[in-house]
Design a protein around this motif. Structure first.
Motif, PDB file in Angstrom:
ATOM      1  N   GLN A  49      24.399  -6.543  -8.473  1.00  0.00           N
ATOM      2  CA  GLN A  49      23.861  -7.845  -8.868  1.00  0.00           C
ATOM      3  C   GLN A  49      22.342  -7.852  -8.960  1.00  0.00           C
ATOM      4  OE1 GLN A  49      24.028 -11.236  -6.240  1.00  0.00           O
ATOM      5  NE2 GLN A  49      24.154  -9.918  -4.417  1.00  0.00           N
ATOM      6  N   HIS A  50      21.704  -6.909  -8.303  1.00  0.00           N
ATOM      7  CA  HIS A  50      20.241  -6.861  -8.285  1.00  0.00           C
ATOM      8  C   HIS A  50      19.651  -6.011  -9.404  1.00  0.00           C
ATOM      9  CE1 HIS A  50      20.601  -8.786  -4.425  1.00  0.00           C
ATOM     10  NE2 HIS A  50      21.364  -7.795  -3.997  1.00  0.00           N
ATOM     11  N   GLN A  51      20.503  -5.434 -10.238  1.00  0.00           N
ATOM     12  CA  GLN A  51      20.036  -4.538 -11.295  1.00  0.00           C
ATOM     13  C   GLN A  51      19.658  -5.319 -12.549  1.00  0.00           C
ATOM     14  OE1 GLN A  51      19.496  -1.396 -10.406  1.00  0.00           O
ATOM     15  NE2 GLN A  51      20.254  -2.204  -8.452  1.00  0.00           N
ATOM     16  N   PRO A  52      18.648  -4.845 -13.270  1.00  0.00           N
ATOM     17  CA  PRO A  52      18.336  -5.481 -14.559  1.00  0.00           C
ATOM     18  C   PRO A  52      19.498  -5.253 -15.524  1.00  0.00           C
ATOM     19  CG  PRO A  52      17.011  -3.490 -14.234  1.00  0.00           C
ATOM     20  CD  PRO A  52      17.768  -3.717 -12.962  1.00  0.00           C
ATOM     21  N   TRP A  53      19.595  -6.136 -16.518  1.00  0.00           N
ATOM     22  CA  TRP A  53      20.779  -6.100 -17.394  1.00  0.00           C
ATOM     23  C   TRP A  53      21.014  -4.751 -18.073  1.00  0.00           C
ATOM     24  CZ3 TRP A  53      20.961  -5.113 -22.516  1.00  0.00           C
ATOM     25  CH2 TRP A  53      19.802  -5.297 -23.268  1.00  0.00           C
ATOM     26  N   PRO A  54      19.968  -3.974 -18.474  1.00  0.00           N
ATOM     27  CA  PRO A  54      20.287  -2.682 -19.100  1.00  0.00           C
ATOM     28  C   PRO A  54      20.985  -1.714 -18.127  1.00  0.00           C
ATOM     29  CG  PRO A  54      18.039  -3.340 -19.646  1.00  0.00           C
ATOM     30  CD  PRO A  54      18.514  -4.259 -18.571  1.00  0.00           C
TER      31      PRO A  54
END
Length: 162
Positions: A49-54
């Motif tokens: 959930q903490h990752q950027p969308w790419p």
């Protein structure tokens, strides 16, 4: 006499089986799919959930590809078209459902519930994919579609409730 190994024995003999079973979660004697969806929440909560969308998209795409391979391996070994022990599809579907989910436990629960609803109910084209697509791809793809339905409903709810 049937000499086909039982799914649990097969799953434990190869890394593909461990992945397809959600690292053993799919061996649950009851509600393996729900258990798989619940287990998918742990890496999502702690990391995804903490990752950027790419990066999120890359994880889903790579997870899907690995899942097609792993599910295909289990299907080939068990000779069961969609064995209940395969729950990696629930991981991917659940992660799709929670993509861009607002922060909060309520949204997590809603995303979980919506994914389970669409995965069990199987509205079109989820049911079509479940019936017509086979092998590892078929085992994975219907849950992708259920995840997309859940994602759309969760995002609509977030939009209208903010």
């Amino acid at each position: 006499m049937n000499d086909t190994p039982s799914p649990p024995r097969v799953v434990l003999t190869h890394p593909a089986g461990w992945i397809a079973s959600g690292f053993g979660v799919g061996l649950s004697p009851k509600a393996a799919g729900t258990c798989g969806s619940l287990a998918a929440l742990i890496p999502w909560w702690l990391w995804l959930q903490h990752q950027p969308w790419p990066i999120y998209l890359l994880v889903i795409a790579a997870g899907f590809a690995i899942g097609v391979w792993a599910a295909g391996w289990v299907i080939g070994k068990t000779r069961i078209e969609d064995p209940g022990v395969v729950v990696w599809d629930e991981f991917i579907g659940q992660w799709i459902a929670l993509w861009f989910a607002p922060v909060g436990l309520g949204w997590l629960v809603a995303g979980f519930a919506l994914f389970r609803l669409f995965d069990i109910w199987k509205p079109w084209p989820v049911r079509w994919a479940d019936d017509k697509l086979h092998g590892g791809f078929g085992a994975m793809f219907d849950d992708v579609l259920a995840g997309v339905y859940a994602l759309l409903v969760l995002q609509a709810a977030a939009y209208f409730l903010r």
